[in-house]
Design a protein around this motif. Structure first.
Motif, short mmCIF file in Angstrom:
data_model
loop_
_atom_site.label_atom_id
_atom_site.label_comp_id
_atom_site.label_asym_id
_atom_site.label_seq_id
_atom_site.Cartn_x
_atom_site.Cartn_y
_atom_site.Cartn_z
N ALA A 9 58.80 -0.89 81.24
CA ALA A 9 58.34 0.39 80.70
C ALA A 9 59.54 1.15 80.14
N GLN A 35 52.24 0.32 71.94
CA GLN A 35 53.26 0.30 73.00
C GLN A 35 54.60 -0.05 72.39
N THR A 46 58.79 -3.59 71.30
CA THR A 46 57.48 -3.55 71.96
C THR A 46 57.67 -3.77 73.46
N TYR A 49 54.74 -0.83 78.68
CA TYR A 49 54.35 0.58 78.79
C TYR A 49 55.37 1.41 78.03
#
Length: 493
Positions: A9, A35, A46, A49
């Motif tokens: 993330a 994302q 990419t 999250y």
């Protein structure tokens, strides 16, 4: 064994007040409805999250950490670690920072990952009545390549060692593990440990972490494997599962030109960057498919040895990369994104942490218990049958004894009757030759003698009549004797 990738993330903090004051521009943006993150003019990354500056603490927790907590209860090891340059918001996100950020006065929406996970974990425990939970916590910091126990400050750094157990899992020997019963108790320990952690003020961060910190929650579950309450208690089997959740707050990467560190702070920066470089090398080695069987340099730093299970091992892992959107931090943010992008290629092999031998032992115990019950039932049935047979045999013996006595009585009576009959028969023969009888009396006497002779012949022809006379054969004899007695009396008159 299923391989799953490390989840990554990226969280972009808002511009700070001083950055706005100095007219810093934003160089990192979230691509809408994706994302993806755009840094500079054309670099796109990419991730699993992506959280922009408007994302809340709850957004980060619900999307990234809640699934890990579910896995923890299922028996998997879990790890979340925050990475990024100093001042990018790692400690704020992880929620294990200075005491001011942990106290009860902090608004719920500002609480980080650790306080939220603790609260939800004990909520799950309170709702799960079929499982016994034992929860312990430990809190360790890696400061200048020394391991320091934040929950037992008197412990000598030389007494804490990184080892591997018989299964190859990494364990910390000598670190204190406190058993806890409630979320408040865990938070109290977290606050005490965070207060003892090495922090300092730098030009980039008022509360800069000068060490890597690992807060670990370990849960041991005694779980009933039978889901149906209707099943017999004799068929119950207990399953033991132990799983760990590591919350890792990494110290931020630093550039001396920006932090302005000198003296002791400068030495700390060198150690921090050295540990993060080792972590980067581990990530690069694990993420490169061409180096699949190559050596992974876990032993280059204490932090990488501790995170060995979390990176390429037995754990479900989430890496949260925190970055600054300011153009002044462009290089550091780009390096952090590259770092995070490589981590997405790491494959872990998580398994449920229970010993399969326990299942075999449970099966053997159940089998032994079933055999004991079958033997006991068989013995009880056998005793019952023997008792019934003995009772029936006793009744039969009583019946046989009664019949034998009755037979003996009948035999005696039969003998007496036959004796009387023989006496009467002899007497009638004597009367037959006597004079003084009327002709009709002689005829009747002759008739009775003939009838008695026939009866004697019939009786003599039946086998066993000397020992046992049937009731059907006794009756004619009995009638004949009575009749002979009557005739004798008539003759005497």
């Amino acid at each position: 064994m299923e391989e799953i990738p490390v989840k990554v993330a990226v969280r972009i903090r808002p511009l700070l007040s001083k950055e706005i004051l100095h007219n810093h521009q934003v160089c990192v943006r979230v691509v809408p409805n994706t994302q993806q993150i755009l840094i500079g003019k054309d670099r796109v990354f990419t991730f699993d999250y992506v959280f922009g500056k408007a994302a809340s603490q709850d957004d980060v927790y619900s999307n990234c950490i809640k699934p890990l907590l579910v896995s923890l209860i299922e028996g998997y090891n879990a790890t979340v670690f925050a990475y990024g340059q100093t001042g990018s918001g790692k400690t704020y996100t992880i929620g294990g920072g200075h005491v001011g950020m942990l106290c009860a006065s902090v608004a719920d929406e500002e609480k980080g990952i650790i306080p939220r996970a603790i609260q939800e974990l004990f909520q799950i425990i309170s709702e799960n009545h079929n499982t016994d939970f034992n929860v312990t916590v430990s809190y360790i910091e890696v400061y200048k390549e020394d391991l320091r126990d934040l929950l037992e400050l008197e412990t000598n750094v030389k007494d804490i060692h990184i080892r591997e157990d018989e299964k190859g899992n990494t364990v910390l020997v000598g670190a204190k593990e406190n058993q806890v019963e409630s979320a408040d108790e865990v938070m109290s320990l977290l606050e005490a440990g965070s207060a003892a952690r090495h922090t300092s003020t730098t030009q980039m961060n008022e509360h800069s972490s000068r060490s890597h910190a690992i807060f670990t929650i370990t849960i041991c579950q005694q779980r009933d494997k039978n889901s149906s309450a209707a099943e017999s208690t004799t068929a119950r089997s207990i399953q033991m599962i132990t799983s760990k959740f590591h919350f890792v707050d990494l110290a931020g990467s630093e550039r001396v030109t920006k932090t302005g560190n000198t003296g002791e702070r400068f030495k700390e920066s060198i150690q921090i960057n050295s540990g993060l470089l080792a972590l980067g090398n581990v990530i690069s080695a694990l993420a490169d498919p061409k180096r699949k069987n190559a050596h992974v340099p876990y032993r280059d730093a204490k932090i990488t040895r501790i995170l060995k299970d979390s990176l390429g091992g037995n754990a479900k892992t989430v890496m949260i990369t925190c970055i600054s959107p300011s153009t002044s931090d462009f290089d550091e943010s780009l390096n952090s994104l590259k770092y995070a992008n490589r981590a997405r290629n790491i494959k872990n092999k998580p398994i449920v942490n229970y010993n399969p031998d326990w299942d075999r032992m449970d099966e053997m115990e159940l089998e032994i218990k079933a055999l004991r019950e079958a033997l006991q039932n068989q013995q009880s049935s056998r005793v019952s049958r023997i008792s019934q047979v003995s009772q029936d045999w006793g009744q039969e013996k009583s019946k046989i004894r009664a019949l034998e006595e009755q037979l003996a009585q009948f035999q005696l009576e039969c003998y007496n009757h036959r004796h009387c009959t023989e006496e009467a028969f002899s007497l009638f023969h004597e009367l037959k030759v006597m004079s003084g009888l009327a002709k009709s009396q002689k005829n009747r006497l002759e008739s009775w003698l003939c009838m008695a002779e026939e009866i004697r012949s019939e009786t003599a022809s039946i086998p066993g009549t000397d020992d046992a006379i049937s009731s059907g054969r006794e009756e004619p004899h009995h009638i004949t004797i009575l009749q002979l007695k009557r005739e004798l009396k008539k003759c005497q008159v």
